[in-house]
Design a protein around this motif. Structure first.
Motif, short mmCIF file in Angstrom:
data_model
loop_
_atom_site.label_atom_id
_atom_site.label_comp_id
_atom_site.label_asym_id
_atom_site.label_seq_id
_atom_site.Cartn_x
_atom_site.Cartn_y
_atom_site.Cartn_z
N VAL A 158 28.65 47.19 40.95
CA VAL A 158 27.39 46.68 40.41
C VAL A 158 26.29 47.73 40.52
CG1 VAL A 158 25.54 45.04 40.90
CG2 VAL A 158 27.90 44.23 40.70
N GLU B 134 23.57 48.95 37.79
CA GLU B 134 22.14 48.80 38.03
C GLU B 134 21.41 50.13 37.85
OE1 GLU B 134 21.97 45.08 41.22
OE2 GLU B 134 22.09 47.15 41.96
N ASN C 282 25.21 40.02 40.84
CA ASN C 282 24.02 40.52 41.54
C ASN C 282 22.93 39.45 41.53
OD1 ASN C 282 22.92 40.67 38.96
ND2 ASN C 282 22.31 42.81 39.12
N GLU D 77 30.76 42.30 47.65
CA GLU D 77 31.42 43.08 46.61
C GLU D 77 32.52 43.98 47.17
OE1 GLU D 77 30.34 45.89 42.73
OE2 GLU D 77 28.88 45.67 44.36
#
Length: 270
Positions: free
Chosen positions: A100, A104, A134, A161
């Motif tokens: 993630v 991002e 997220n 995660e």
């Protein structure tokens, strides 16, 4: 929520698309970016609009963007993806080795991102997908994503995660372990004198049947195993070999899963 954009419609992308349609998603609300002309032609027969690049969809405002491309291709399309996440679409990624945080960095901290690890039985509606979202993902977005994935099987929410590597090692790679188990069982059957065709038929039917029994039964795999095992019988003789604490199946499987988990971590930092 209804608009869906898919980048990559190969095996997993195709399974996801079929699941979305089964879930009631209208073909009118789906767009697919797929460079393969044959796949695009097949999508046309399904009344799904597809294009080689996302340019024709610049005015499309999807609720979700599903990315199912090879890891080495994600850099090439990430800016195209950003054009849609900037409009408020939630990103659902099954790109291996891309956490993630990577998305991002590319899409911005406010981008709604769900990372997923499905497995190939999704193609027949029997998959299971580990997901991590997220903080930017709303409850509505998460429910929508899960509804799409649940059409392909089950989902498992991950609070951490880092556990995605374990999911990859167990369920993501797991079907290959079962296929290999079936191969090995067939080879063992041949060694007892059965011909190859009969050996493969017996092995396949046994694995499929046992899996379906396990799916339908409320009992644990351990209980089901014990139910089949008569003391001092044929199954017990075989299990004495398979359950050896040093050379048996459990320590070997643990070693295999840890090797897959280690490789998953390596790919994430490559």
């Amino acid at each position: 929520m209804s608009g869906l954009l898919i980048f990559g419609c190969g095996k997993m992308g195709g399974a996801f698309l079929n699941g979305a349609l089964k879930n009631g998603q209208s073909p009118d609300g789906i767009r697919v970016v797929e460079p393969n002309a044959e796949i695009r032609a097949s999508l046309k027969n399904m009344n799904v609009i597809a294009a080689e690049t996302p340019e024709p969809f610049s005015d499309f405002c999807p609720d979700a963007v599903f990315v199912a491309v090879k890891p080495f291709l994600i850099e090439n399309i990430i800016n195209d993806v950003k054009a849609f996440t900037d409009k408020g679409a939630v990103l659902l990624s099954i790109v291996a080795g891309r956490p993630v945080a990577w998305f991002e960095e590319k899409l911005g901290k406010t981008a709604a991102i769900v990372r997923a690890m499905p497995n190939t039985p999704a193609a027949v509606g029997r998959g299971i997908t580990g997901i991590f979202a997220n903080k930017a993902v709303s409850d509505e977005q998460k429910n929508y994503v899960k509804s799409l994935l649940n059409a392909c099987g089950d989902t498992l929410d991950l609070k951490n995660e880092d556990l995605m590597d374990a999911v990859t090692a167990v369920s993501g790679s797991g079907p290959a372990y079962v296929f290999y188990l079936t191969e090995a069982l067939a080879q063992a059957a041949e060694a007892t004198g059965l011909n190859r065709a009969d050996a493969e038929r017996l092995a396949r039917a046994t694995v499929v049947g046992a899996a379906e029994l396990m799916r339908q039964s409320p009992e644990t795999p351990e209980t089901l195993r014990k139910n089949v095992t008569t003391p001092n019988g044929t199954t017990a003789a075989a299990l004495a070999v398979l359950t050896d604490e040093n050379s048996g199946f459990a320590p070997l499987m643990t070693k295999a899963v840890k090797a897959a988990e280690k490789r998953s971590k390596e790919l994430a930092t490559a």
